[in-house]
Design a protein around this motif. Structure first.
Motif, PDB file in Angstrom:
ATOM      1  N   LYS A   1       0.831  -1.230  -0.053  1.00  0.00           N
ATOM      2  CA  LYS A   1       0.195   0.078   0.036  1.00  0.00           C
ATOM      3  C   LYS A   1       0.916   1.396  -0.014  1.00  0.00           C
ATOM      4  O   LYS A   1       0.410   2.270  -0.592  1.00  0.00           O
ATOM      5  CB  LYS A   1      -0.786   0.017   1.269  1.00  0.00           C
ATOM      6  N   GLU A   2       1.843   1.110   0.642  1.00  0.00           N
ATOM      7  CA  GLU A   2       2.908   2.415   0.692  1.00  0.00           C
ATOM      8  C   GLU A   2       3.727   2.503  -0.360  1.00  0.00           C
ATOM      9  O   GLU A   2       3.778   3.791  -0.858  1.00  0.00           O
ATOM     10  CB  GLU A   2       3.739   2.200   1.980  1.00  0.00           C
ATOM     11  N   GLU A   3       3.924   1.532  -1.112  1.00  0.00           N
ATOM     12  CA  GLU A   3       4.978   1.566  -2.177  1.00  0.00           C
ATOM     13  C   GLU A   3       4.346   2.138  -3.705  1.00  0.00           C
ATOM     14  O   GLU A   3       4.915   2.435  -4.529  1.00  0.00           O
ATOM     15  CB  GLU A   3       5.746   0.447  -2.322  1.00  0.00           C
ATOM     16  N   VAL A   4       3.174   1.350  -3.718  1.00  0.00           N
ATOM     17  CA  VAL A   4       2.454   1.283  -5.199  1.00  0.00           C
ATOM     18  C   VAL A   4       1.093   2.020  -5.398  1.00  0.00           C
ATOM     19  O   VAL A   4       0.464   1.753  -4.493  1.00  0.00           O
ATOM     20  CB  VAL A   4       2.460  -0.122  -5.420  1.00  0.00           C
ATOM     21  N   VAL A   5       1.066   2.784  -6.319  1.00  0.00           N
ATOM     22  CA  VAL A   5      -0.294   3.609  -6.348  1.00  0.00           C
ATOM     23  C   VAL A   5      -0.996   2.615  -7.409  1.00  0.00           C
ATOM     24  O   VAL A   5      -0.713   2.515  -8.562  1.00  0.00           O
ATOM     25  CB  VAL A   5       0.009   4.819  -7.223  1.00  0.00           C
TER      26      VAL A   5
ATOM     27  N   PHE B   1     -10.417  -2.097 -18.108  1.00  0.00           N
ATOM     28  CA  PHE B   1      -8.686  -2.552 -17.898  1.00  0.00           C
ATOM     29  C   PHE B   1      -8.014  -3.395 -19.233  1.00  0.00           C
ATOM     30  O   PHE B   1      -7.623  -4.314 -19.160  1.00  0.00           O
ATOM     31  CB  PHE B   1      -8.685  -3.533 -16.808  1.00  0.00           C
ATOM     32  N   HIS B   2      -7.984  -2.479 -20.165  1.00  0.00           N
ATOM     33  CA  HIS B   2      -7.139  -2.800 -21.186  1.00  0.00           C
ATOM     34  C   HIS B   2      -5.687  -2.989 -20.754  1.00  0.00           C
ATOM     35  O   HIS B   2      -5.040  -4.037 -20.891  1.00  0.00           O
ATOM     36  CB  HIS B   2      -7.198  -1.988 -22.261  1.00  0.00           C
ATOM     37  N   GLN B   3      -5.205  -2.344 -19.941  1.00  0.00           N
ATOM     38  CA  GLN B   3      -3.986  -2.337 -18.987  1.00  0.00           C
ATOM     39  C   GLN B   3      -4.434  -2.078 -17.654  1.00  0.00           C
ATOM     40  O   GLN B   3      -5.307  -1.169 -17.026  1.00  0.00           O
ATOM     41  CB  GLN B   3      -3.222  -1.355 -19.554  1.00  0.00           C
ATOM     42  N   TYR B   4      -3.516  -2.779 -16.520  1.00  0.00           N
ATOM     43  CA  TYR B   4      -3.631  -2.559 -15.282  1.00  0.00           C
ATOM     44  C   TYR B   4      -2.245  -1.772 -15.100  1.00  0.00           C
ATOM     45  O   TYR B   4      -1.213  -2.423 -15.005  1.00  0.00           O
ATOM     46  CB  TYR B   4      -3.676  -3.634 -14.560  1.00  0.00           C
ATOM     47  N   THR B   5      -2.297  -0.414 -14.810  1.00  0.00           N
ATOM     48  CA  THR B   5      -1.353   0.241 -14.843  1.00  0.00           C
ATOM     49  C   THR B   5      -1.053   0.917 -13.459  1.00  0.00           C
ATOM     50  O   THR B   5      -1.785   1.761 -12.954  1.00  0.00           O
ATOM     51  CB  THR B   5      -1.258   1.612 -15.769  1.00  0.00           C
ATOM     52  N   ILE B   6       0.058   0.711 -12.838  1.00  0.00           N
ATOM     53  CA  ILE B   6       0.700   0.948 -11.447  1.00  0.00           C
ATOM     54  C   ILE B   6       1.508   2.391 -11.675  1.00  0.00           C
ATOM     55  O   ILE B   6       1.983   2.639 -12.893  1.00  0.00           O
ATOM     56  CB  ILE B   6       1.138   0.131 -10.682  1.00  0.00           C
ATOM     57  N   ARG B   7       1.775   3.028 -10.743  1.00  0.00           N
ATOM     58  CA  ARG B   7       2.817   4.036 -10.444  1.00  0.00           C
ATOM     59  C   ARG B   7       3.543   3.808  -9.363  1.00  0.00           C
ATOM     60  O   ARG B   7       3.260   3.515  -8.392  1.00  0.00           O
ATOM     61  CB  ARG B   7       1.923   5.387 -10.229  1.00  0.00           C
ATOM     62  N   VAL B   8       5.079   3.682  -9.880  1.00  0.00           N
ATOM     63  CA  VAL B   8       6.106   3.808  -8.791  1.00  0.00           C
ATOM     64  C   VAL B   8       6.979   4.693  -9.188  1.00  0.00           C
ATOM     65  O   VAL B   8       7.680   4.744 -10.188  1.00  0.00           O
ATOM     66  CB  VAL B   8       6.661   2.513  -8.615  1.00  0.00           C
ATOM     67  N   PRO B   9       7.682   5.461  -8.287  1.00  0.00           N
ATOM     68  CA  PRO B   9       8.923   6.492  -8.641  1.00  0.00           C
ATOM     69  C   PRO B   9      10.169   5.441  -9.201  1.00  0.00           C
ATOM     70  O   PRO B   9      10.484   6.200 -10.163  1.00  0.00           O
ATOM     71  CB  PRO B   9       9.205   7.155  -7.281  1.00  0.00           C
TER      72      PRO B   9
ATOM     73  N   GLU C   1       4.482  14.138 -18.380  1.00  0.00           N
ATOM     74  CA  GLU C   1       6.064  14.064 -18.135  1.00  0.00           C
ATOM     75  C   GLU C   1       6.358  13.102 -16.832  1.00  0.00           C
ATOM     76  O   GLU C   1       7.058  12.221 -17.033  1.00  0.00           O
ATOM     77  CB  GLU C   1       6.853  15.084 -18.188  1.00  0.00           C
ATOM     78  N   LYS C   2       5.689  13.153 -15.767  1.00  0.00           N
ATOM     79  CA  LYS C   2       5.864  12.648 -14.657  1.00  0.00           C
ATOM     80  C   LYS C   2       5.138  11.224 -14.688  1.00  0.00           C
ATOM     81  O   LYS C   2       5.820  10.130 -14.479  1.00  0.00           O
ATOM     82  CB  LYS C   2       5.198  13.248 -13.337  1.00  0.00           C
ATOM     83  N   ALA C   3       4.155  11.016 -15.348  1.00  0.00           N
ATOM     84  CA  ALA C   3       3.552   9.860 -15.632  1.00  0.00           C
ATOM     85  C   ALA C   3       4.293   8.984 -16.585  1.00  0.00           C
ATOM     86  O   ALA C   3       4.526   7.787 -16.335  1.00  0.00           O
ATOM     87  CB  ALA C   3       2.112   9.789 -16.277  1.00  0.00           C
ATOM     88  N   CYS C   4       4.998   9.722 -17.720  1.00  0.00           N
ATOM     89  CA  CYS C   4       5.869   8.784 -18.524  1.00  0.00           C
ATOM     90  C   CYS C   4       7.077   8.294 -17.651  1.00  0.00           C
ATOM     91  O   CYS C   4       7.742   7.244 -18.099  1.00  0.00           O
ATOM     92  CB  CYS C   4       6.537   9.875 -19.628  1.00  0.00           C
ATOM     93  N   GLY C   5       7.497   8.780 -16.534  1.00  0.00           N
ATOM     94  CA  GLY C   5       8.654   8.036 -15.654  1.00  0.00           C
ATOM     95  C   GLY C   5       8.068   7.286 -14.752  1.00  0.00           C
ATOM     96  O   GLY C   5       9.025   6.579 -14.066  1.00  0.00           O
ATOM     97  N   GLU C   6       6.907   7.102 -14.284  1.00  0.00           N
ATOM     98  CA  GLU C   6       6.343   6.266 -13.334  1.00  0.00           C
ATOM     99  C   GLU C   6       5.264   5.113 -13.576  1.00  0.00           C
ATOM    100  O   GLU C   6       5.178   4.270 -12.680  1.00  0.00           O
ATOM    101  CB  GLU C   6       5.814   7.270 -12.241  1.00  0.00           C
ATOM    102  N   ALA C   7       4.823   5.297 -14.694  1.00  0.00           N
ATOM    103  CA  ALA C   7       3.683   4.409 -15.073  1.00  0.00           C
ATOM    104  C   ALA C   7       4.280   3.048 -15.508  1.00  0.00           C
ATOM    105  O   ALA C   7       5.376   2.700 -16.196  1.00  0.00           O
ATOM    106  CB  ALA C   7       2.780   4.690 -16.236  1.00  0.00           C
ATOM    107  N   LEU C   8       3.805   2.066 -14.670  1.00  0.00           N
ATOM    108  CA  LEU C   8       3.841   0.582 -15.364  1.00  0.00           C
ATOM    109  C   LEU C   8       3.098  -0.376 -15.361  1.00  0.00           C
ATOM    110  O   LEU C   8       2.173  -0.467 -14.664  1.00  0.00           O
ATOM    111  CB  LEU C   8       5.228  -0.147 -14.217  1.00  0.00           C
ATOM    112  N   SER C   9       2.943  -0.940 -16.691  1.00  0.00           N
ATOM    113  CA  SER C   9       1.640  -1.810 -16.873  1.00  0.00           C
ATOM    114  C   SER C   9       1.941  -3.435 -16.587  1.00  0.00           C
ATOM    115  O   SER C   9       3.000  -3.966 -17.096  1.00  0.00           O
ATOM    116  CB  SER C   9       0.971  -1.596 -18.296  1.00  0.00           C
ATOM    117  N   LEU C  10       1.184  -3.867 -15.657  1.00  0.00           N
ATOM    118  CA  LEU C  10       1.496  -5.226 -15.283  1.00  0.00           C
ATOM    119  C   LEU C  10       0.745  -6.373 -16.379  1.00  0.00           C
ATOM    120  O   LEU C  10      -0.156  -5.909 -17.028  1.00  0.00           O
ATOM    121  CB  LEU C  10       1.020  -5.418 -13.937  1.00  0.00           C
TER     122      LEU C  10
END
Ligand SMILES: *Cc1c(COP(=O)(O)O)cnc(C)c1O
Length: 376
Positions: free
Chosen positions: A269-273, A285-293, A337-346
């Motif tokens: 919960k603390e680490e992943v949006v 949910f074409h994609q399940y996309t999380i955010r992590v720095p 620009e921030k999303a481009c650096g943090e988004a990750l699709s599982l």
């Protein structure tokens, strides 16, 4: 254990017999272009989308381009769109001779920010292309209000969102047109390229039908410049077999998304949006996309452990070399620009197994544990 981003083999196995028969029928009929299969798919998709017309085209990119032309967009016009999307959204605008005007996203949903759209409208603006990213629709009421005030067309890029809803309304119900892509990896995928446009505007529909056949009407008489952009019968035959399963496949994606979110809330919960879903939206949910720095490190770690992930999208469109003539610079669209650096699709597909999802989350957990030790 290996977890692929997407595995289409299982789906094929379950439909193999039916698809074989459908392809055989097309080949025996020797009717390969704009025949009964395209007609049936167009009717079914229009009905599914509560639209009166649909036009099958060669791919989702052409669906956008032909929509723009159908809505009267021409050289010198401006079209507002997000920069956090696949290239085709803006590529279609440029191909129509118009100028893409990039605006920022809502950082929670990753969709176009209506207040940024309102600020970007000029005398030259002709249309807005909201992209319903990852399977969730953009804020259509707010966009429609802007469009009505300035007499703009709305072309919904629904390549990732067939079956999604906004306040009980389907994709295409609030826009002038909406475009689907049947690229193999989309929620409804062909076995090659294919796309479709839906609309309830009779005049726009007629114009688009003419444009997809070289601008020819009647045949061999050309009043407008058109293209050769048709959905072919073999692809339509495959899509007709798959289409009745779409709603069920979308439901399975939603269940998988809910399970990811449950596991992340329990362990990370603390680490992943996790993805934010607007209450009034039906997110497919074409994609399940999380955010992590520390996204790039996490992606490399997952890869080492046999888990594939994807970055949609690593470089925003306003900073792409092909659009450098438009004069954008870094910092212009901070949320994008921030999303481009943090988004990750599982990994996400209907047949994804719970054990695979558990393995993804466990591996992510060990990444963050290791990271914390490193810092201590
Ligand atoms: C896939 C996609 C397209 C293009 O579709 P093609 O069928 O590959 O041409 C356009 N916009 C978005 C947002 C997409 O994801």
């Amino acid at each position: 254990m290996k977890v692929p981003m997407l595995d289409l083999t299982e789906q094929y196995k379950s439909l193999k017999g039916e698809i074989g028969v459908a392809l055989e029928e097309v080949m025996s009929s020797s009717r390969f272009i704009l025949g009964d299969n395209v007609k049936k798919l167009e009717q079914d998709v229009a009905e599914f989308s509560n639209a009166t017309h649909s036009v099958g085209v060669a791919n989702g990119s052409d669906a956008l381009h032909i929509s723009l032309l159908g809505c009267g967009v021409e050289e010198g016009d401006e079209v507002i769109c997000p920069a956090f999307t696949f290239f085709a959204t803006a590529g279609a605008i440029a191909r129509a001779g118009a100028t893409p005007v990039f605006v920022d996203i809502d950082p929670k949903t990753y969709n176009i920010d209506p207040s940024a759209v309102a600020q970007a409208v000029t005398d030259k603006t002709k249309a807005i292309i909201p992209v319903h990213l990852y399977g969730q629709m953009a804020d259509m009421d707010a966009l429609k209000e802007i469009a009505e005030k300035h007499n703009l067309a709305i072309i919904e890029d629904a390549a990732q969102s067939i079956g999604a809803e906004y306040k009980g309304k389907k994709v295409g119900e609030l826009g002038t047109t909406a475009t689907y892509s049947f690229f193999p990896t989309k929620n409804l995928g062909a076995y090659g390229d294919a796309g479709m446009i839906i609309t309830s505007d009779d005049e726009v529909a007629e114009k688009m039908r003419v444009i997809r056949v070289h601008g020819s009407k009647p045949k061999y008489y050309h009043h407008v410049l058109g293209y050769n952009s048709r959905l072919d019968e073999l692809q339509a035959a495959i899509l007709n077999v798959k289409f009745p399963h779409l709603t069920d496949w979308n439901k399975k994606r939603i269940q998988n998304a809910e399970y990811y979110t449950e596991l992340i809330n329990k362990h990370l919960k603390e680490e992943v949006v996790t993805p934010f879903v607007e209450e009034h939206n039906y997110h497919i949910f074409h994609q399940y996309t999380i955010r992590v720095p520390e996204r790039d490190k996490l992606q490399a770690f997952l890869k080492e452990h046999g888990i594939a992930t994807m970055i949609y999208y690593p470089k925003p469109l306003h900073l792409q070399p092909v659009f450098s003539n438009l004069g954008y610079k870094e910092g212009d669209l901070p949320h994008t620009e921030k999303a481009c650096g943090e988004a990750l699709s599982l990994p996400m597909f209907p047949e994804l197994k719970k054990e695979q999802q558990e393995f993804v989350i466990e591996t992510m957990k060990s990444f963050f544990e290791k990271n914390r030790e490193g810092e201590a």
